[in-house]
Design a protein around this motif. Structure first.
Motif, PDB file in Angstrom:
ATOM      1  N   VAL A 226       0.935  -1.058   0.010  1.00 15.03           N
ATOM      2  CA  VAL A 226       0.149  -0.090   0.131  1.00 15.03           C
ATOM      3  C   VAL A 226       1.035   1.237   0.043  1.00 15.03           C
ATOM      4  O   VAL A 226       0.460   2.332  -0.481  1.00 15.03           O
ATOM      5  N   ASP A 227       1.837   1.241   0.794  1.00 15.20           N
ATOM      6  CA  ASP A 227       2.837   2.508   0.961  1.00 15.20           C
ATOM      7  C   ASP A 227       3.459   2.612  -0.671  1.00 15.20           C
ATOM      8  O   ASP A 227       3.507   3.712  -0.999  1.00 15.20           O
TER       9      ASP A 227
ATOM     10  N   TYR B 238       0.671   3.756  -3.153  1.00 16.12           N
ATOM     11  CA  TYR B 238      -0.031   4.885  -3.040  1.00 16.12           C
ATOM     12  C   TYR B 238       1.068   6.043  -3.466  1.00 16.12           C
ATOM     13  O   TYR B 238       0.761   7.152  -4.089  1.00 16.12           O
ATOM     14  N   ARG B 239       2.352   5.815  -3.007  1.00 17.37           N
ATOM     15  CA  ARG B 239       3.399   6.684  -3.450  1.00 17.37           C
ATOM     16  C   ARG B 239       3.513   6.974  -5.020  1.00 17.37           C
ATOM     17  O   ARG B 239       3.574   8.118  -5.549  1.00 17.37           O
TER      18      ARG B 239
ATOM     19  N   ALA C  15      -5.368   5.922   2.165  1.00 19.51           N
ATOM     20  CA  ALA C  15      -4.655   4.750   2.213  1.00 19.51           C
ATOM     21  C   ALA C  15      -5.453   3.772   2.771  1.00 19.51           C
ATOM     22  O   ALA C  15      -5.187   2.357   2.126  1.00 19.51           O
TER      23      ALA C  15
ATOM     24  N   LYS D 199      -5.946   0.265   0.805  1.00 22.59           N
ATOM     25  CA  LYS D 199      -5.395  -1.046   1.348  1.00 22.59           C
ATOM     26  C   LYS D 199      -6.674  -2.182   1.171  1.00 22.59           C
ATOM     27  O   LYS D 199      -6.498  -3.146   0.806  1.00 22.59           O
TER      28      LYS D 199
END
Lengths: 120, 317
Positions: free
Chosen positions: A17-18, A21-22, A43, A47
């Protein structure tokens, strides 16, 4: 083993997810849809979406997808944006060294939401 | 069979999740994915034991406050639950001191009349009267300070802040709410590096969090960047320099954006200075407080610099 277990379950989603999303926030094709949203809430939604795409537990219905994206469709959300998100999902999984056949399965699940997301 | 106590009513839970049990009996609880992912159905346990599964994936700060996911909570024993922030009853507190910290910020020390559990960095509401209240962060640390400390900035035309500055006196009694918020230090990863960025009175929670972390023996680097347009806008400069002297792993970096400051300050916008010093924030825990525009920009920049969203705690005000 299910796709979700093969990809690595919740730990994989947390790692993905990080990264995902980045990528989305840096992607000029789509990031303007995200300028005024709360990052933490967004976020959490991503997820949930990735969990579903990875074949994990979810309870999203097509109707939820339609309602949840209607305001974006009104702002011009279309196939090109959906394609960009699909690219970012694949790139995220590649970065996490997920085998190509599993990426293809996850992509197929994500792809199945296209018409609902775009309100077609 | 376990009972769930919610809003003064008891509900029997027959092998269901707390969410299913309550919604089946007509109680409206916000929910979305119902699969333990989205955290929309977050609730808070007042008493009882939470199954581990119900807190999986939550930030440690939420776990510490007994938050849980109602959709993933299959209780084995009785449980009293509430929606987040519904239980903020009022408590009286006595004003112990009022001190100017700089031209616009007043340090307000309060002594609650009854035990007041909180974490340094959380916030309370301070009530001027029944219908008027403002939110202030706690700069004090429960294990160090015997009073609560707020840093109140006098806001031009601000109703409550001007009342505090002009009318509140030592010895007065004021009503405050219980503490809430998830911007605080949680022990357990003593080697993790910590970055704290604040502007103006956004220093209040950060001052609490830093001292709490040091008190709890945090070993990783702790960098506190406090920004203002001018030197006169900073405060607690000497106290923070002393703290840095006493703790080699704590660094205090005051930043001035408008005037060119003396050599023991940094020149520039606080976020620019941070990103210059720390371009790689992978693995960092990050606390951001103060001006909403700065906090929002810093949240995104910290995330881009590699910090995980789970490790970024933001408190705009």
């Amino acid at each position: 083993m299910s796709l979700y277990e093969e990809i690595g379950g919740e730990a994989a989603v947390n790692a993905a997810v990080d990264i995902f999303y980045r990528k989305v926030l840096k992607d000029a094709r789509i990031n303007y849809f995200f300028t005024d949203v709360d990052m933490v809430r967004q976020a959490a939604k991503q997820k949930a979406f990735l969990t579903m795409a990875f074949g994990g537990p979810h309870s999203y219905t097509g109707e939820d997808m339609r309602k949840g994206h209607a305001h974006l469709v009104a702002r011009g959300l279309n196939d090109s944006h959906f394609d960009a998100v699909m690219e970012n999902i694949a790139a995220t999984l590649t970065e996490l060294n997920v085998p190509a056949n599993l990426i293809a399965q996850a992509a197929a699940i994500a792809e199945s939401t296209r018409n609902d997301v775009l309100g077609k | 069979m376990p009972n769930i106590l919610y809003a003064g009513q008891s509900y029997t839970c027959e092998g269901q999740s707390v969410l299913d049990c309550l919604t089946a009996q007509g109680v409206s609880i916000p929910a979305s994915c119902r699969a333990g992912s989205c955290q929309t159905c977050l609730m808070c346990a007042v008493s009882g034991t939470l199954p581990k599964q119900s807190q999986r994936g939550l930030k440690p700060t939420l776990v510490a406050q007994h938050y849980f996911k109602a959709c993933s909570c299959y209780p084995e024993t009785d449980l009293e639950v509430q929606l987040p922030n519904t239980a903020l009853g009022k408590i009286d507190a006595q004003v112990v001191s009022l001190d100017a910290l700089n031209n616009e910020i007043i340090g307000v020390r309060l002594r609650p009349v009854s035990p007041f559990p909180y974490h340094a960095g959380q916030f309370i509401n301070l009530y001027q009267n029944d219908s008027t209240a403002r939110c202030y962060s706690l700069a004090s640390v429960p294990s160090i300070d015997d009073t609560l400390t707020l840093h109140v900035r006098r806001v031009p035309n601000g109703v409550v802040s001007n009342w505090i500055a002009d009318q509140l006196k030592v010895g007065d009694t004021v009503a405050i709410s219980a503490a809430s918020g998830d911007c605080f230090y949680v022990a357990g990863q003593p080697a993790q590096n910590i970055l704290l960025v604040g502007t103006g009175s956004g220093l209040a929670p950060l001052y609490g969090i830093v001292r709490d972390a040091l008190q709890q023996g945090h070993q990783g680097d702790i960098g506190l960047y406090h920004g203002s347009t001018q030197i006169a806008g900073l405060y607690l400069v000497e106290a923070l320099r002393d703290l840095a002297q006493a703790h080699p792993n704590f660094h205090y970096i005051p930043c001035i954006s408008d005037e060119v400051p003396p050599a023991d300050y940094r020149h520039g916008m606080v976020l620019d200075v941070v990103l210059k010093d720390l371009p790689d924030l992978k693995g960092y825990r990050v606390f951001l407080c103060g001006n909403p525009n700065m906090v929002k920009a810093a949240q995104q920049e910290a995330f881009f610099a590699g910090a995980s969203l789970r490790d970024i705690f933001a408190d705009p005000f």
